[in-house]
Design an enzyme around this catalytic site. Structure first.
Site, PDB file in Angstrom:
ATOM      1  N   ASP A  27      -0.179   5.255   0.749  1.00 19.21           N
ATOM      2  CA  ASP A  27      -0.408   6.290   1.747  1.00 19.21           C
ATOM      3  C   ASP A  27      -0.427   5.657   3.134  1.00 19.21           C
ATOM      4  OD1 ASP A  27      -0.675   8.913   2.365  1.00 19.21           O
ATOM      5  OD2 ASP A  27      -2.589   9.204   1.351  1.00 19.21           O
ATOM      6  N   ASP A  63       0.868  -1.164   0.000  1.00 17.11           N
ATOM      7  CA  ASP A  63       0.000   0.000   0.000  1.00 17.11           C
ATOM      8  C   ASP A  63       0.918   1.230   0.000  1.00 17.11           C
ATOM      9  OD1 ASP A  63      -2.449   1.487   0.386  1.00 17.11           O
ATOM     10  OD2 ASP A  63      -1.736   1.830   2.429  1.00 17.11           O
TER      11      ASP A  63
HETATM   12 MG   LIG Z   1      -2.831   3.275   3.373  1.00 14.11          MG
END
Ligand SMILES: [Mg+2]
Length: 331
Positions: free
Chosen positions: A53, A51
């Site tokens: 962010d 992932d």
């Molecule tokens: Mg995230």
């Protein structure tokens, strides 16, 4: 273009349900493992899905050490994919962002939900028009695949609801799908229009993702995520959307169409348990939670002790403060 749709109906029956039923008995702090234990762990991994962010950066601020860790993974011969529920930008724009922040990337390493949503419609042979509650990241990915769309941008209530309904409202009969993504211009007229299109049972309802909020990065501000917008339209429409992003296993079907990914030799890294970690659990991946984003160790411990089996699917195999803390263990 890779063909995605053919496997949808059978998606992830190969390991998902059983994996979700399994109870993770222990969660290990990666930083407390010896170098040999870390070495053994990573020698059992070929593919890393990360992932972005909350793992690599917060908004436009790099999380210290994250680029070095990804470079190290590649040096070690691992295939690294950026797997993000971000639907605001295109894959090319994502690569530009990576470059600015010091992360190496190519378009093929990037799976955004804006891109995957366009792939989905393309692969089912969709020929009609799309009403988009979202940004130009979605409409541009649709356009690249020859799919017409409209709806992006401000659509405020000009006078009142009665005037909107009686005078200003007209459905486009060529609309065959509503896509809901992140939309900072979400408004009453947009919810009304989306729900009205969805009142026709043949109109497809697609949500890019259902993240409730973004990682807070300034002034302890809670940032409403795409899930908030999806919930508003879902409630009004009285229908559930087809979900493209994490934790839907559709996103992994997309990867498996292109690359030879062995679930048992794959690590999913994320900061949010109900998307990143749950996806990993459903797919039978090893999972690593970083505590630099949405979820805390307290959240995890509560789920671990929960009587609810689904809660235990949110518990990762490993955790670490931030991804950069891995670097000294890998070198
Ligand atoms: Mg995230």
């Amino acid at each position: 273009m890779f063909t995605l749709i053919s496997s949808l109906s059978k998606s992830f029956s190969y390991c998902g349900e059983n994996a979700l039923r399994s109870i993770r008995m222990s969660i290990k702090n990666l930083a407390s493992l010896s170098r040999d234990e870390v070495k053994n762990l990573f020698s059992s991994i070929d593919t890393i899905l990360t992932d972005c962010d909350g793992v690599l950066w917060l908004h436009m601020k790099i999380l210290p050490g994250a680029p070095d860790v990804l470079n190290k993974f590649r040096e070690m011969g691992k295939r690294v994919f950026y797997i993000t529920n971000n639907n605001v930008i295109t894959r090319e724009e994502f690569c530009v962002k990576c470059d600015k922040l010091g992360f190496t990337s190519t378009k093929d390493d990037v799976l955004t939900t804006s891109y995957l949503t366009a792939c989905y419609l393309h692969d089912i042979g969709f020929k009609k028009k799309v009403y988009v509650v979202g940004t130009s990241g979605i409409s541009r990915e649709l356009s690249r695949l020859g799919i017409r769309s409209f709806g992006v941008g401000p659509d405020p209530l000009i006078s009142d609801v009665a005037t909107l309904v009686m005078k200003d409202f007209k459905l486009d009969p060529d609309v065959g799908a509503v896509i809901v993504g992140f939309d900072e211009y979400i408004s009453y007229p947009k919810i009304l229009k989306a729900a009205s299109y969805l009142n026709h049972p043949d109109c497809l309802f697609i949500a890019t993702n259902t993240d409730e909020r973004g990682p807070s990065f300034i002034n302890d501000c809670v940032i409403p995520g795409t899930g908030s917008m999806v919930a508003a339209i879902e409630t009004c429409a009285g229908r559930k959307p087809f979900l493209i992003g994490k934790p839907s296993t559709y996103i992994i079907d997309a990867i498996r169409k292109r690359y030879n990914v062995d679930p048992e030799r794959t690590l999913m890294i994320g900061d949010r348990c109900n998307t990143d970690i749950l996806l990993g659990t459903r797919c039978g991946f090893k999972t690593l939670l970083v505590l630099s984003g949405v979820n805390t160790l307290d959240d995890v411990m509560n789920w671990k002790q929960s009587d609810n089996e689904e809660d235990r699917g949110l518990v990762p195999d490993y955790y670490i403060g931030k991804l950069g803390d891995l670097l000294p263990l890998l070198t």
